[in-house]
Design an enzyme around this catalytic site. Structure first.
Site, PDB file in Angstrom:
ATOM      1  N   TRP A   1       0.833  -1.308   0.121  1.00  0.00           N
ATOM      2  CA  TRP A   1      -0.010  -0.014   0.021  1.00  0.00           C
ATOM      3  C   TRP A   1       0.894   1.142  -0.130  1.00  0.00           C
ATOM      4  CZ3 TRP A   1      -3.944  -1.490  -1.980  1.00  0.00           C
ATOM      5  CH2 TRP A   1      -4.770  -2.880  -1.587  1.00  0.00           C
TER       6      TRP A   1
ATOM      7  N   ASP B   1      -1.665   6.782   6.503  1.00  0.00           N
ATOM      8  CA  ASP B   1      -2.342   5.773   6.235  1.00  0.00           C
ATOM      9  C   ASP B   1      -2.744   4.891   7.075  1.00  0.00           C
ATOM     10  OD1 ASP B   1      -3.870   3.698   5.120  1.00  0.00           O
ATOM     11  OD2 ASP B   1      -2.580   3.127   3.442  1.00  0.00           O
TER      12      ASP B   1
ATOM     13  N   LYS C   1     -12.377  -1.702   7.787  1.00  0.00           N
ATOM     14  CA  LYS C   1     -11.530  -2.645   8.666  1.00  0.00           C
ATOM     15  C   LYS C   1     -12.241  -2.346  10.298  1.00  0.00           C
ATOM     16  CE  LYS C   1      -7.802  -2.938   5.600  1.00  0.00           C
ATOM     17  NZ  LYS C   1      -8.284  -3.592   4.532  1.00  0.00           N
TER      18      LYS C   1
END
Ligand SMILES: Cc1ncc(COP(=O)(O)O)c(C=O)c1O
Ligand SMILES: Cc1ncc(COP(=O)(O)O)c(C=O)c1O
Ligand SMILES: [Mg+2]
Ligand SMILES: [Mg+2]
Ligand SMILES: [Mg+2]
Ligand SMILES: [Mg+2]
Lengths: 352, 352
Positions: free
Chosen positions: A98, A165, A189
């Protein structure tokens, strides 16, 4: 039948939240939550509540931050952060797939300095000795690396804006959140279902780049319209609000962190104790959210997979770039599910 | 209590869809639809089904088109269409607030020729005599102007790619959809809840601009990953699939168009017949989806609003830029709801 859902995201949410969300699809003050206007009093209240709960959990109320709920996923933030903040040069720490994608997007907007990377070791650790250029516009980190099961235990101290992030560990552990200038996280999540993304941004870092920013990608536009520049993802935001309420009524981050620590130490102890298994991530960087591990001997795979299935364990396959197994243990996953998994690991040892 | 929901979007969806969606939040093959991985077999099947139903309804299967379900809303398409298609010059027809916003976004990417505009008349008609530059990269139209209640009855014939914002009338009427090269629509009218956007694009118009396109905004990236470049808005797409299935089992666009025509002629006949009301849009351009009208005399407002309330009519207020009333009559709004509204209009006449 109770399923133990270890999915990496979208993932398990509190059962209470499912109940309330299901009811709201049929009746939310008389209409379905799916058919009400986003400008209705009732939905505006949901949006405001979600925003204020997010700031409250992070201890960021009245500290110059705004909370936004946007569409597009965390990947859109790889782009938006660079669009809004990168004037000349930005620093990135490359700790996984990511981060790497965030770096790729940013490169179109200016110079990107990769200050550290664990790519050569398939991201199984967090680089620690690195220099951050003092003239960078910001420093971007990924607090938890979902795929590889590593987590930044220490947040680097910097004198430039810090962008994080936090998709896969937001609301899971206590930090001094004022050290971040921009935090973003896909909802799917610890916060809600897929389809919404939380951005928490310190307003004074905005408005400093000279390029034209398209309206939909401009944080200042989104702030000025309170996340309602266009139709927001109503239902994903509603479910996020329910999940943030659930977190509050369960004691907030402090309480959940306690349980998350217990879940993590349970699984890692077993990975270490049990000779049939080994962990993937460097011990000091192990994530409390995603435990990555594998069998020492592939011949046990069939039996282990069958035992997992019999125990109603779901979502345990590792990501293709790591292989093996990944137990994602987000906020809503009960300790009991980890106990069930650990028992299966022990049973494999007995039977193998 | 049955509410007659005339909301302009998000808006009423079929009651069956609410039932199925509510159930799936609790149990979708054993887990909640909100907690399953977007890469699970079950969700991949949902995505594929939604895409193929969209193409099937539009008669575009095996004709070089791809259907994408993206996040971000139709407003993100104002940006993406220009990013992906505008090399030098584009032509736009300005028929309302949404066209106007699309034009604003496009201007950052090249020359924009506004070939016609009804802005001077607060967009109460569709401009018809205009020239489209033959060297434009594409021509952009808005098939239905949600706020103003106008609709393009004739789709202009052009020799350049035709791009259409069909957010508020897609799947409501039969057209030769092969005349379009790119169609986009926010889900939250005829297709589903807020949070997903359908893009139907003819592949051969892509790949022709020289600029760098960020991954998330690049149609070719999204096509190559089948709308799964990142986590898509799972639940909004699932509900869109249910709504597209409902449309199919109810006879598709042909059958629904029939009912939509009945609803529209019912309300417009009453607006014209009843001396207390007048229509906003030019008669020949009246939208079958959004009927905009007002009272001739403001002194009747209180009584009319009360009668509407007593009849459980909801969402009838006009947009602030037009005022008065707007009856949005999307696919899922039953004919009966329009009958109830028309009866209230007649009752006002009796009582006033
Ligand atoms: C840490 C992290 N960042 C970003 C993403 C991408 O999120 P999205 O799919 O919402 O774009 C993920 C997805 O799992 C992630 O785990
Ligand atoms: C015709 C049309 N285009 C675009 C939009 C903007 O859609 P979104 O809010 O999904 O960005 C709307 C919203 O109502 C619309 O009616
Ligand atoms: Mg990762
Ligand atoms: Mg071991
Ligand atoms: Mg309009
Ligand atoms: Mg009249």
């Amino acid at each position: 039948m109770k399923i133990h859902n270890f999915s990496a995201g979208p993932c398990i949410l509190p059962q209470d939240v499912f109940q309330q969300a299901s009811k709201a699809v049929l009746d939310f003050n008389g209409l379905s939550i799916l058919e009400i206007s986003h400008r209705s009093k009732d939905f505006v209240a949901v949006m405001e509540k979600a925003q204020s709960l997010a700031l409250e959990h992070l201890g960021l109320i009245n500290k110059g931050y705004k909370a936004l709920f946007l569409g597009g996923g965390a990947s859109m933030q790889f782009l938006m952060t660079a669009y809004n903040l990168l004037e000349k040069k930005a620093a990135y720490l490359n700790t996984g797939t990511w981060s790497d994608k965030a770096i790729k997007e940013a490169k179109a907007f200016g110079e990107v300095v990769e200050v550290g990377s664990s790519k050569e070791a398939n991201y199984n650790y967090i680089p620690k000795d690195y220099q951050i250029p003092t003239d960078a516009d910001y420093f971007h980190i990924t607090s938890n690396n979902t795929i590889f099961g590593t987590q930044l235990k220490e947040i680097p101290q910097v004198n430039i804006p810090l962008v994080c992030d936090m998709s896969s560990d937001i609301f899971s552990r206590q930090l001094d959140f004022t050290q971040f200038d921009l935090i973003y996280a896909g909802a799917q999540k610890n916060m809600g279902p897929a389809g919404a993304t939380l951005v928490v941004v310190k307003e004074d870092i905005l408005g400093k780049v000279s390029r034209h920013i398209p309206s939909m990608l401009n944080y200042q536009t989104q702030i000025s319209k309170d996340s309602m520049f266009n139709t927001p993802p109503v239902f994903p935001i509603y479910v996020s609000m329910l999940t943030l309420e659930w977190l509050k009524s369960n004691g907030g981050i402090d309480a959940i962190e306690n349980i998350n620590n217990k879940k993590a130490s349970l699984i890692y102890s077993e990975i270490d104790r049990n000779d049939l298994f080994k962990g993937f991530a460097a011990v000091e960087d192990r994530s409390n959210m995603n435990a990555t591990f594998s069998l020492n001997n592939d011949s046990h795979k069939e039996l282990f997979d069958n035992l997992c299935k019999e125990a109603n364990i779901s979502g345990l396959n590792g990501h293709r770039s790591v292989g093996g197994y990944r137990a994602s243990m987000y906020n809503a996953l009960p300790l009991e599910s980890v106990e069930v998994l650990v028992n299966v690991m022990k049973e494999l040892e007995n039977r193998a």
